[in-house]
Design a protein around this motif. Structure first.
Motif, PDB file in Angstrom:
ATOM      1  N   GLY A   1     -50.482  63.711  53.067  1.00 27.93           N
ATOM      2  CA  GLY A   1     -50.725  62.433  51.751  1.00 27.93           C
ATOM      3  C   GLY A   1     -49.280  61.852  51.473  1.00 27.93           C
ATOM      4  N   LEU A   2     -48.104  62.775  51.128  1.00 23.67           N
ATOM      5  CA  LEU A   2     -46.962  62.208  50.537  1.00 23.67           C
ATOM      6  C   LEU A   2     -46.057  61.485  51.776  1.00 23.67           C
ATOM      7  N   SER A   3     -46.353  61.925  53.102  1.00 23.73           N
ATOM      8  CA  SER A   3     -45.794  61.216  54.184  1.00 23.73           C
ATOM      9  C   SER A   3     -46.403  59.912  54.440  1.00 23.73           C
TER      10      SER A   3
ATOM     11  N   ALA B   1     -51.193  64.137  45.537  1.00 21.19           N
ATOM     12  CA  ALA B   1     -50.989  65.389  44.917  1.00 21.19           C
ATOM     13  C   ALA B   1     -52.411  65.695  44.228  1.00 21.19           C
ATOM     14  N   ALA B   2     -53.139  64.676  43.603  1.00 21.57           N
ATOM     15  CA  ALA B   2     -54.487  65.138  42.790  1.00 21.57           C
ATOM     16  C   ALA B   2     -55.351  65.403  43.943  1.00 21.57           C
ATOM     17  N   ILE B   3     -55.652  64.859  44.929  1.00 20.06           N
ATOM     18  CA  ILE B   3     -56.412  65.190  46.119  1.00 20.06           C
ATOM     19  C   ILE B   3     -56.418  66.308  46.569  1.00 20.06           C
ATOM     20  N   ALA B   4     -54.895  66.696  46.917  1.00 20.38           N
ATOM     21  CA  ALA B   4     -54.492  68.060  47.369  1.00 20.38           C
ATOM     22  C   ALA B   4     -54.982  69.348  46.416  1.00 20.38           C
TER      23      ALA B   4
ATOM     24  N   THR C   1     -54.644  62.489  53.339  1.00 17.60           N
ATOM     25  CA  THR C   1     -54.455  63.958  52.359  1.00 17.60           C
ATOM     26  C   THR C   1     -55.543  64.694  52.670  1.00 17.60           C
ATOM     27  N   LEU C   2     -56.954  64.219  52.842  1.00 24.83           N
ATOM     28  CA  LEU C   2     -57.976  65.271  53.206  1.00 24.83           C
ATOM     29  C   LEU C   2     -57.618  65.817  54.267  1.00 24.83           C
TER      30      LEU C   2
END
Length: 211
Positions: free
Chosen positions: A37-39, A173-176, A29-30
């Motif tokens: 991240g979702l992938s 989602a939170a990290i993004a 995600t970073l």
């Protein structure tokens, strides 16, 4: 119904406990934003579904019983985690340069596409032999002996995979959402260092694990 609720409770505890899949999802995600991240989360869920199918078909029991095969999967998975960890540590020490006109998040997103993130999620999960042992020992406990059919075991495995997908999607989602803060050079390098250390440590632990 009570048995199924017990399964959901045990599964929730296992899923929210951080492990290799969580670490890979956070780092991807970073690197590639929410889409990556979702992938990754989807790849992990697909990997778990494969384990569920293999468990239901009795293949996992053969894998666990075969020392050479189990060891091969263990070392392959451990090597993959160490590889990702070393990549993260390299970024922490010598971060890649981004074009001046671009935000770090965008530059990083192009380096890790959805397909690569998805593949890493699948490999991360399939390369963790603990999942084989876990599925083989957990699923049958929540299916009546007379009802331990392929379909019943597979259903529980799919439920577990869907729960994992939802949890890791929340992580992504939170990290993004915090991307602007997390992509500041100092913070990003610190996170890379932590993520790299965790991944390498997990890889070593899996390789050294005696089941």
């Amino acid at each position: 119904m009570s048995t199924f609720l017990a399964f959901l409770g045990v599964s929730a505890v296992v899923i929210v406990t951080p492990g290799p899949d969580t670490a890979v999802t956070i780092r991807n995600t970073l690197l590639g934003g929410r889409a990556a991240g979702l992938s990754t989360a989807l790849g992990v869920a697909v990997g778990q579904t494969i384990w569920a199918v293999a468990t239901s078909a009795g293949i996992v029991a053969l894998l666990v019983a075969s020392e050479p095969l189990f060891t091969a999967v263990k070392y392959a998975g451990a090597a993959f985690l160490v590889f990702l960890g070393l990549q993260a540590l390299r970024e922490a020490i010598r971060p890649s340069a981004w074009p001046a006109a671009e935000r770090p998040g965008r530059g990083q997103a192009r380096r890790l596409g959805r397909r690569a993130a998805f593949a890493q999620g699948v490999v991360s999960d399939l390369g963790n032999p603990k999942m084989a042992v876990f599925f083989a020992s957990l699923l049958p406990q929540f299916v009546p002996a007379e009802g331990a059919t392929f379909g019943a075991l597979l259903l529980l495995g799919i439920v577990f995979a869907v729960m994992t997908l939802l949890w890791l999607a929340l992580y992504a989602a939170a990290i993004a959402k915090a991307g602007d803060v997390l992509h500041r050079p100092t913070i990003r390098r610190s996170i890379e260092a932590v993520a790299g250390t965790v991944l390498v440590g997990l890889g070593i632990r899996i390789a050294a694990d005696q089941r």
